[in-house]
Design a protein around this motif. Structure first.
Motif, PDB file in Angstrom:
ATOM      1  N   ALA A  47       7.001   2.975   3.464  1.00  0.00           N
ATOM      2  CA  ALA A  47       7.605   1.685   3.790  1.00  0.00           C
ATOM      3  C   ALA A  47       9.118   1.798   3.638  1.00  0.00           C
ATOM      4  N   VAL A  48       9.826   0.948   4.355  1.00  0.00           N
ATOM      5  CA  VAL A  48      11.291   0.933   4.321  1.00  0.00           C
ATOM      6  C   VAL A  48      11.752  -0.495   4.056  1.00  0.00           C
ATOM      7  N   VAL A  49      12.738  -0.636   3.192  1.00  0.00           N
ATOM      8  CA  VAL A  49      13.395  -1.916   2.961  1.00  0.00           C
ATOM      9  C   VAL A  49      14.833  -1.801   3.448  1.00  0.00           C
ATOM     10  N   ALA A  50      15.183  -2.579   4.473  1.00  0.00           N
ATOM     11  CA  ALA A  50      16.558  -2.634   4.961  1.00  0.00           C
ATOM     12  C   ALA A  50      17.284  -3.703   4.157  1.00  0.00           C
ATOM     13  N   ALA A  98       0.809  -1.221   0.000  1.00  0.00           N
ATOM     14  CA  ALA A  98       0.000   0.000   0.000  1.00  0.00           C
ATOM     15  C   ALA A  98       0.839   1.265   0.000  1.00  0.00           C
ATOM     16  N   ALA A  99       2.145   1.146   0.079  1.00  0.00           N
ATOM     17  CA  ALA A  99       2.995   2.325   0.229  1.00  0.00           C
ATOM     18  C   ALA A  99       3.063   3.138  -1.054  1.00  0.00           C
ATOM     19  N   ASP A 100       3.053   4.444  -0.906  1.00  0.00           N
ATOM     20  CA  ASP A 100       3.304   5.313  -2.055  1.00  0.00           C
ATOM     21  C   ASP A 100       4.638   6.033  -1.913  1.00  0.00           C
ATOM     22  N   ARG A 101       5.363   5.718  -0.860  1.00  0.00           N
ATOM     23  CA  ARG A 101       6.714   6.239  -0.686  1.00  0.00           C
ATOM     24  C   ARG A 101       7.563   5.148  -0.039  1.00  0.00           C
TER      25      ARG A 101
END
Length: 222
Positions: free
Chosen positions: A186-189, A149-152
């Motif tokens: 959202a963040v992807v590490a 659902a993230a747009d950023r």
């Protein structure tokens, strides 16, 4: 004439330690560099704004085995993630959780209790990994927030001294960034390469070989 000689006991006295920064422990965190991409170039309906974050994270490790010395099984192959839908992501998260649990059992059987404890936490039901490989110090891509659902989206690439045994610093920074982005972020590490040690020349910013092309490919996929 002023006598500047010091008594013998003053000459033997060690110099006073330098004060640490307020709230610090001596470990240093490098600057964050942001590289923004146009939302129109993303694959999720042209509505994503990917942020490439390169963080030079350094943390000392004591009392732990060399990361590459901890055994781990070969993870099962994963099919390509063609769409970041809720269903496809849930399937991917379940598959990678199984890989984390297998690595945890292998580390525990070999007597590496610290690594086993770290992997036990990573296998929790609230953790979401796009990929995982416990070999050679560890490779992982963890998601924070609702990727479907993230747009950023932000992608954090850690710097020197980061691996599965020191993963907490990367996780903490990712969680704080996700909170700053808000519910639609959202963040992807992305721990997708063997990071250099904190004392190697490769720890100089921009000198870690092989990390940039693979990190760029992750952003293109997202």
């Amino acid at each position: 004439m002023i006598d500047t000689a010091q008594p013998p006991e003053a000459q033997d006295r060690p110099p006073a330690p330098l004060p640490l920064p307020r709230g610090g422990t001596g470990a240093r965190r490098g600057p964050l560099a942001l590289l923004r991409r146009s939302p129109a170039r993303g694959r999720l309906g042209g509505r994503l704004l990917a942020t490439f974050v390169v963080a030079a994270l350094a943390v000392p490790v004591t009392g732990a085995a060399r990361p590459e010395a901890v055994p781990a099984p070969v993870p099962p192959p994963l099919p390509p993630l063609l769409a970041a839908t809720t269903a496809s992501l849930a399937e991917r998260y379940a598959a990678t959780r199984g890989a984390v649990e297998a690595a945890m059992r292998t580390a525990a059987a070999a007597g590496h209790r610290w690594r086993a404890a770290m992997l036990r936490a990573m296998a929790g039901p609230t953790r979401h990994f796009l990929s995982f490989d416990g070999r050679d110090g560890g490779r992982a891509a963890e998601v924070f927030g609702d990727l479907a659902a993230a747009d950023r989206i932000a992608v954090i690439v850690p710097g020197s001294g980061t691996g599965l045994d020191t993963y907490g610093l990367l996780r903490g920074g990712s969680m704080r960034l996700q909170r700053a982005l808000g519910p639609r972020g959202a963040v992807v590490a992305w721990l997708g390469y063997r990071t250099p040690s904190t004392v190697s020349l490769q720890a100089i910013p921009g000198s870690a070989p092989g990390s940039s092309p693979r990190a760029t490919a992750v952003i293109a996929t997202i």
